[in-house]
Design an enzyme around this catalytic site. Structure first.
Site, PDB file in Angstrom:
ATOM      1  N   SER A   1      86.353   1.144 -59.094  1.00 24.40           N
ATOM      2  CA  SER A   1      86.057   0.121 -58.108  1.00 24.40           C
ATOM      3  C   SER A   1      87.249  -0.834 -57.950  1.00 24.40           C
ATOM      4  O   SER A   1      88.373  -0.386 -57.733  1.00 24.40           O
ATOM      5  CB  SER A   1      84.771  -0.619 -58.510  1.00 24.40           C
TER       6      SER A   1
ATOM      7  N   HIS B   1      78.028   4.782 -56.628  1.00 23.12           N
ATOM      8  CA  HIS B   1      79.235   4.055 -57.030  1.00 23.12           C
ATOM      9  C   HIS B   1      79.179   3.806 -58.541  1.00 23.12           C
ATOM     10  O   HIS B   1      78.451   2.928 -59.012  1.00 23.12           O
ATOM     11  CB  HIS B   1      79.293   2.734 -56.271  1.00 23.12           C
TER      12      HIS B   1
END
Length: 440
Positions: free
Chosen positions: A271, A417
């Site tokens: 991320s 994610h």
């Protein structure tokens, strides 16, 4: 040759094959998740100088185009690191891994100030049993070193945490408690990494610069302020650049430790920390392998696609991550002189691995793949096979089908994610194949 390259780049970028299908899962509303609505755009060619001169040789890339791109990214996106911050003292604490007493645990505290309470970072390391120096994976973590494993001897990080109050997760008033131990262990499969012959090292990103916007009054930034300066200049480092600087200081130490092969250190991140690993790896050519996991906007995803998270949104939600100049491109991505495929190209010819997730449309998986594919000509100019074959594929591989035929690797993992054991296994496979394989 240049005309053929430009035509190929255009066709690759505008291909309209969907990589996910299905519904948008868990993505913020009000943003584009439809390939048909991606705006038309023109990408800068990594093999064309700013004045229009074609780059046709490896020497021209190294001596002219690469330095030009680094300067553009410094000035317009991440910010340059000013003179000033340095290492004053290093303290090392060594112990044994609780699950394998022959394996080592080290905590290395690196002080950036002469003041006892000044900025410092603590790197947690686990090293496998080995008669020779071992290759390493190095990356930042989100919640403190104590979160990556349940080992009770890991020092509990005393610093500020993004989460305000969640006792079940071990956070009270922005501070960690013992309940936070091991909460991120799924993202750091330490035992499996050591079993493959690799060491692993990690640092809490907040040690270098806490992840909130306070005008850069904490962390390492004030160490570089000139007399009268209260915040970085418009082209000076934001938080991501500071985190990347910290990773290079960690590498300085790793290259000094005789139990570690400092020439075989991979930098990785997930991320926002994947954005950081790409920038660290682009700037610091000592990193042997660079890994970006779900890094999205400002990481591996092409900004001009404006798919999922956009430049305007990221600069509004996280105004401290990039340099002030980057805000000029809010809603004006086309005006930026660089895009993220050129960031990937700055890693060349070293191996780079980009990973996406099927449900993570916010990070634009297709845009992440395209940055790798569009860096391919630079890799080939420097004598490698890029993504493999005679040319890079125009479309991403099917989910859970890793692309590792050349030094630009990619996979699209089924799921959300996150960084998972599947991702780590692919990274270790890639490392085995290229530069980090433990010596036999």
């Amino acid at each position: 040759m240049l005309r053929r390259l430009s035509t190929w780049l255009c066709s690759l970028c505008l291909a309209s094959v969907s990589v996910m299908g299905g519904n948008v899962i868990g993505q913020p509303p009000g943003f584009n998740y439809d390939e048909a609505k991606v705006p038309k755009f023109t990408l800068p060619d990594p093999l064309v100088m700013q004045d229009g001169t074609p780059v046709t040789t490896a020497e021209q890339w190294r001596s002219q185009r690469r330095p030009e791109l680094v300067t553009l990214f410094e000035e317009q996106v991440y910010g340059r690191v000013p003179q000033g911050p340095k290492v004053y003292k290093i303290e090392v604490k060594t112990g044994k891994a609780p699950w394998q007493p022959a394996a080592l645990r080290r905590e290395v505290t690196i002080h950036f100030s002469q003041a006892e309470q000044g900025p410092s970072m603590t790197m947690l390391m686990y090293l496998p049993v080995s008669d020779e120096p071992v290759p390493m994976f190095l990356g930042l973590n989100f919640g403190g070193n104590h979160t990556i494993h349940s080992d009770p001897e890991i020092t509990l990080n005393p610093g500020w945490q993004r989460e305000a109050n969640d006792p079940a997760k071990g956070i009270v008033d922005h501070r960690a408690t013992d309940a936070a131990r091991g909460r991120a262990a799924s993202r750091w499969p330490v035992e499996q990494i050591l079993a493959r012959g690799y060491g692993v090292a990690t640092i809490y990103c907040g040690d270098i610069d806490p992840d909130f916007d306070d005008g850069f009054q904490n962390g390492v930034h004030p160490l570089a302020y000139r007399d009268g300066q209260t915040k970085p200049a418009d082209d000076e480092w934001g938080t991501i650049a500071a985190w990347a600087w910290g990773l290079s200081r960690a590498l300085d130490y790793l290259q000094s430790d005789d139990k570690i092969d400092g020439k075989r250190v991979a930098v990785l991140g997930h991320s926002r920390l994947g954005k950081t690993s790409l920038w660290a790896g682009a700037l610091d050519e000592r990193f042997a392998l660079v890994i970006s996991n779900d890094s999205g906007c400002g990481g591996a995803a092409l900004s001009r696609r404006a798919f999922g998270e956009t430049v305007a949104r990221i600069n509004t939600a996280f105004p401290h991550w990039f340099c002030t100049n980057f805000k000029k491109y809010n809603g004006k991505e086309q005006d930026c002189p660089v895009d993220q495929h050129e960031l990937v190209a700055l890693v060349a010819p070293r191996p780079v691995y980009i990973a996406s997730a099927t449900e993570d449309l916010w990070a634009d998986p297709r845009g992440e793949f395209l940055s790798g594919a569009l860096a391919d000509p630079v890799y080939r100019l420097l004598g490698t096979t890029g993504m493999g074959g005679t040319a890079p594929p125009s479309d991403p591989p099917a989910p859970d089908t890793p692309l590792q035929a050349g030094p630009i690797g990619y996979h699209l993992r089924t799921g959300k994610h996150d960084i998972t054991i599947y991702d780590w296994e692919r990274y270790m496979d890639f490392a085995d194949r290229y530069v980090l394989s433990p010596k036999k």
